[in-house]
Write a protein that holds these residues in place. Structure first.
Motif, PDB file in Angstrom:
ATOM      1  N   LYS A   1       0.816  -1.213   0.000  1.00 10.10           N
ATOM      2  CA  LYS A   1       0.000   0.000   0.000  1.00 10.10           C
ATOM      3  C   LYS A   1       0.852   1.266   0.000  1.00 10.10           C
ATOM      4  O   LYS A   1       0.472   2.290  -0.570  1.00 10.10           O
ATOM      5  N   TYR A   2       2.023   1.197   0.637  1.00 12.22           N
ATOM      6  CA  TYR A   2       2.784   2.411   0.911  1.00 12.22           C
ATOM      7  C   TYR A   2       3.934   2.619  -0.066  1.00 12.22           C
ATOM      8  O   TYR A   2       4.586   1.669  -0.509  1.00 12.22           O
ATOM      9  N   ILE A   3       4.167   3.868  -0.391  1.00 13.30           N
ATOM     10  CA  ILE A   3       5.285   4.276  -1.235  1.00 13.30           C
ATOM     11  C   ILE A   3       6.247   5.157  -0.443  1.00 13.30           C
ATOM     12  O   ILE A   3       7.461   4.996  -0.511  1.00 13.30           O
ATOM     13  N   ASP A   4       5.680   6.069   0.343  1.00 15.31           N
ATOM     14  CA  ASP A   4       6.470   7.035   1.106  1.00 15.31           C
ATOM     15  C   ASP A   4       6.370   6.765   2.596  1.00 15.31           C
ATOM     16  O   ASP A   4       5.282   6.499   3.126  1.00 15.31           O
ATOM     17  N   LEU A   5       7.508   6.849   3.263  1.00 17.21           N
ATOM     18  CA  LEU A   5       7.570   6.655   4.703  1.00 17.21           C
ATOM     19  C   LEU A   5       8.068   7.930   5.364  1.00 17.21           C
ATOM     20  O   LEU A   5       9.157   8.421   5.039  1.00 17.21           O
ATOM     21  N   PHE A   6       7.260   8.493   6.255  1.00 18.82           N
ATOM     22  CA  PHE A   6       7.698   9.592   7.108  1.00 18.82           C
ATOM     23  C   PHE A   6       8.270   8.948   8.373  1.00 18.82           C
ATOM     24  O   PHE A   6       7.553   8.243   9.082  1.00 18.82           O
ATOM     25  N   ILE A   7       9.540   9.184   8.641  1.00 13.92           N
ATOM     26  CA  ILE A   7      10.203   8.497   9.750  1.00 13.92           C
ATOM     27  C   ILE A   7      10.787   9.509  10.727  1.00 13.92           C
ATOM     28  O   ILE A   7      11.594  10.364  10.348  1.00 13.92           O
ATOM     29  N   ASP A   8      10.395   9.393  11.983  1.00  8.54           N
ATOM     30  CA  ASP A   8      11.009  10.187  13.039  1.00  8.54           C
ATOM     31  C   ASP A   8      12.460   9.748  13.200  1.00  8.54           C
ATOM     32  O   ASP A   8      12.821   8.605  12.867  1.00  8.54           O
ATOM     33  N   PHE A   9      13.290  10.647  13.704  1.00  9.19           N
ATOM     34  CA  PHE A   9      14.721  10.355  13.818  1.00  9.19           C
ATOM     35  C   PHE A   9      15.147  10.068  15.255  1.00  9.19           C
ATOM     36  O   PHE A   9      15.646   8.995  15.560  1.00  9.19           O
ATOM     37  N   ASP A  10      14.931  11.023  16.151  1.00 13.25           N
ATOM     38  CA  ASP A  10      15.441  10.910  17.517  1.00 13.25           C
ATOM     39  C   ASP A  10      14.690   9.865  18.320  1.00 13.25           C
ATOM     40  O   ASP A  10      13.463   9.928  18.475  1.00 13.25           O
ATOM     41  N   ASP A  11      15.433   8.898  18.802  1.00 20.63           N
ATOM     42  CA  ASP A  11      14.939   7.780  19.616  1.00 20.63           C
ATOM     43  C   ASP A  11      14.016   6.850  18.855  1.00 20.63           C
ATOM     44  O   ASP A  11      13.403   5.953  19.441  1.00 20.63           O
ATOM     45  N   THR A  12      13.906   7.046  17.534  1.00 22.17           N
ATOM     46  CA  THR A  12      13.298   6.039  16.658  1.00 22.17           C
ATOM     47  C   THR A  12      14.414   5.306  15.922  1.00 22.17           C
ATOM     48  O   THR A  12      14.502   4.080  15.970  1.00 22.17           O
ATOM     49  N   LEU A  13      15.272   6.043  15.261  1.00 24.31           N
ATOM     50  CA  LEU A  13      16.442   5.468  14.592  1.00 24.31           C
ATOM     51  C   LEU A  13      17.734   5.787  15.348  1.00 24.31           C
ATOM     52  O   LEU A  13      18.561   4.918  15.590  1.00 24.31           O
ATOM     53  N   TYR A  14      17.877   7.056  15.691  1.00 27.45           N
ATOM     54  CA  TYR A  14      19.086   7.534  16.353  1.00 27.45           C
ATOM     55  C   TYR A  14      18.899   7.440  17.862  1.00 27.45           C
ATOM     56  O   TYR A  14      17.894   7.891  18.397  1.00 27.45           O
ATOM     57  N   ASP A  15      19.880   6.833  18.543  1.00 27.10           N
ATOM     58  CA  ASP A  15      19.770   6.636  19.991  1.00 27.10           C
ATOM     59  C   ASP A  15      20.081   7.946  20.712  1.00 27.10           C
ATOM     60  O   ASP A  15      21.117   8.104  21.352  1.00 27.10           O
ATOM     61  N   THR A  16      19.159   8.873  20.603  1.00 26.28           N
ATOM     62  CA  THR A  16      19.351  10.208  21.149  1.00 26.28           C
ATOM     63  C   THR A  16      19.619  10.173  22.647  1.00 26.28           C
ATOM     64  O   THR A  16      20.525  10.841  23.147  1.00 26.28           O
ATOM     65  N   HIS A  17      18.831   9.396  23.357  1.00 30.46           N
ATOM     66  CA  HIS A  17      18.985   9.349  24.809  1.00 30.46           C
ATOM     67  C   HIS A  17      20.339   8.749  25.190  1.00 30.46           C
ATOM     68  O   HIS A  17      21.064   9.311  26.022  1.00 30.46           O
ATOM     69  N   GLY A  18      20.693   7.632  24.583  1.00 25.88           N
ATOM     70  CA  GLY A  18      21.968   6.989  24.895  1.00 25.88           C
ATOM     71  C   GLY A  18      23.159   7.860  24.537  1.00 25.88           C
ATOM     72  O   GLY A  18      24.130   7.969  25.302  1.00 25.88           O
ATOM     73  N   ASN A  19      23.093   8.503  23.374  1.00 22.64           N
ATOM     74  CA  ASN A  19      24.181   9.380  22.958  1.00 22.64           C
ATOM     75  C   ASN A  19      24.275  10.613  23.851  1.00 22.64           C
ATOM     76  O   ASN A  19      25.373  11.102  24.162  1.00 22.64           O
ATOM     77  N   ALA A  20      23.123  11.125  24.273  1.00 19.68           N
ATOM     78  CA  ALA A  20      23.111  12.308  25.131  1.00 19.68           C
ATOM     79  C   ALA A  20      23.643  11.994  26.527  1.00 19.68           C
ATOM     80  O   ALA A  20      24.244  12.865  27.172  1.00 19.68           O
ATOM     81  N   ILE A  21      23.435  10.786  27.015  1.00 15.54           N
ATOM     82  CA  ILE A  21      24.009  10.391  28.300  1.00 15.54           C
ATOM     83  C   ILE A  21      25.534  10.517  28.250  1.00 15.54           C
ATOM     84  O   ILE A  21      26.160  11.056  29.176  1.00 15.54           O
ATOM     85  N   LEU A  22      26.119  10.044  27.166  1.00 12.42           N
ATOM     86  CA  LEU A  22      27.570  10.147  27.001  1.00 12.42           C
ATOM     87  C   LEU A  22      28.010  11.604  26.914  1.00 12.42           C
ATOM     88  O   LEU A  22      28.979  12.011  27.550  1.00 12.42           O
ATOM     89  N   ALA A  23      27.263  12.398  26.125  1.00 13.61           N
ATOM     90  CA  ALA A  23      27.623  13.806  25.932  1.00 13.61           C
ATOM     91  C   ALA A  23      27.463  14.602  27.222  1.00 13.61           C
ATOM     92  O   ALA A  23      28.266  15.498  27.511  1.00 13.61           O
ATOM     93  N   LEU A  24      26.445  14.273  28.000  1.00  9.31           N
ATOM     94  CA  LEU A  24      26.218  15.004  29.242  1.00  9.31           C
ATOM     95  C   LEU A  24      27.340  14.738  30.247  1.00  9.31           C
ATOM     96  O   LEU A  24      27.770  15.652  30.974  1.00  9.31           O
ATOM     97  N   LYS A  25      27.825  13.511  30.273  1.00 10.51           N
ATOM     98  CA  LYS A  25      28.960  13.181  31.150  1.00 10.51           C
ATOM     99  C   LYS A  25      30.209  13.958  30.704  1.00 10.51           C
ATOM    100  O   LYS A  25      30.963  14.483  31.543  1.00 10.51           O
ATOM    101  N   GLU A  26      30.422  14.030  29.401  1.00 11.43           N
ATOM    102  CA  GLU A  26      31.562  14.774  28.876  1.00 11.43           C
ATOM    103  C   GLU A  26      31.427  16.264  29.189  1.00 11.43           C
ATOM    104  O   GLU A  26      32.422  16.940  29.493  1.00 11.43           O
ATOM    105  N   LEU A  27      30.200  16.786  29.108  1.00 13.24           N
ATOM    106  CA  LEU A  27      29.964  18.193  29.436  1.00 13.24           C
ATOM    107  C   LEU A  27      30.250  18.448  30.910  1.00 13.24           C
ATOM    108  O   LEU A  27      30.852  19.483  31.258  1.00 13.24           O
ATOM    109  N   TYR A  28      29.815  17.554  31.772  1.00 13.02           N
ATOM    110  CA  TYR A  28      30.053  17.679  33.214  1.00 13.02           C
ATOM    111  C   TYR A  28      31.550  17.803  33.499  1.00 13.02           C
ATOM    112  O   TYR A  28      31.976  18.655  34.285  1.00 13.02           O
ATOM    113  N   GLU A  29      32.326  16.983  32.820  1.00  9.45           N
ATOM    114  CA  GLU A  29      33.782  17.014  33.010  1.00  9.45           C
ATOM    115  C   GLU A  29      34.391  18.271  32.385  1.00  9.45           C
ATOM    116  O   GLU A  29      35.279  18.892  32.972  1.00  9.45           O
ATOM    117  N   TYR A  30      33.890  18.662  31.229  1.00  9.25           N
ATOM    118  CA  TYR A  30      34.402  19.842  30.525  1.00  9.25           C
ATOM    119  C   TYR A  30      34.200  21.114  31.353  1.00  9.25           C
ATOM    120  O   TYR A  30      35.083  21.985  31.411  1.00  9.25           O
TER     121      TYR A  30
END
Length: 236
Positions: free
Chosen positions: A5-34
């Motif tokens: 039925k479908y031809i076009d897919l509208f796809i969310d990015f953050d926390d659907t494909l890209y591990d925004t939360h996991g990546n941000a945990i790492l970045a937040l720790k780096e920011l804390y140290e910075y």
């Protein structure tokens, strides 16, 4: 090769494909140290926990159009930083913290489990894919390239370009204008029920709700509900 039925897919990015939360945990720790925040916090968990609570609340308000981008950027750091003993976070300081945090996030490449397999499958099947995101313009393009998914999308549709956030119908108006898709043959895939799924459903689109928390089913009927990205392959 698309034969359904479908031809076009509208796809969310953050926390659907890209591990925004996991990546941000790492970045937040780096920011804390910075920022050497150990000078102001006896326990870093105080800073981390308040950041996440504040960030979720502000992004919910932002999606509803209740606050502006600049307010979100400053306040999501002002509140957790203000809990530091002897720390008086000015707007300038919060903006500097935000700029550093976003630059750290943008180079992280982590994907949600199954995302690469799914995108390879969808591309091989011949679907036209359009990224639909409320994320910030200058960050999303960097994240797309960092995680290797930029070339998978026919169109990049961002709320800042649309002049409205998901779930507003104006966002979807813009998405169809930019993608050239037809409503009857378009499917929305996303993890946020309020912005991705409910917004698309009210616009008249079929949906796949990527619900990562099986104990909390969709609060109202959706076209499809999955708990792992690989489950989408059996649908499409």
């Amino acid at each position: 090769m698309v034969n359904g039925k479908y031809i076009d897919l509208f796809i969310d990015f953050d926390d659907t494909l890209y591990d925004t939360h996991g990546n941000a945990i790492l970045a937040l720790k780096e920011l804390y140290e910075y920022l050497h925040l150990e000078q102001y916090f006896e326990d870093p968990k105080v800073f981390y926990d308040d950041y996440w609570n504040t960030n979720i609340r502000l992004w919910t308000q932002y999606a509803k159009g209740e606050i502006e981008r600049n307010y979100l950027i400053v306040e999501r750091f002002r509140h957790p930083l203000s809990l530091g003993k002897g720390l008086n976070p000015t707007e300038e300081y919060c903006l500097q913290a935000s700029d550093k945090f976003l630059s750290l996030c943008a180079v992280k490449s982590g994907l949600v489990e199954g995302a690469q397999e799914l995108m390879d499958y969808l591309r091989a099947k011949g679907y036209r894919m359009h990224m639909c995101s409320n994320g910030f313009h200058e960050v999303q393009y960097k994240k797309l390239r960092s995680c290797g998914l930029f070339d998978y999308f026919n169109t990049i549709i961002l709320s800042e370009d649309a002049g409205a956030n998901k779930p507003a119908p104006q966002f979807f108006d813009y998405a169809f204008q930019q993608s050239g898709a037809m409503k009857a043959t378009t499917l929305m895939i996303g993890d946020n029920f309020s912005t991705d799924i409910l917004g698309a459903k009210r616009y008249g689109l079929d949906t796949i709700y990527f619900n990562r928390f099986p104990d909390y089913p969709a609060p109202e009927p959706v076209t499809h509900e999955v708990h792992h990205l690989r489950d989408i392959i059996s649908i499409l």
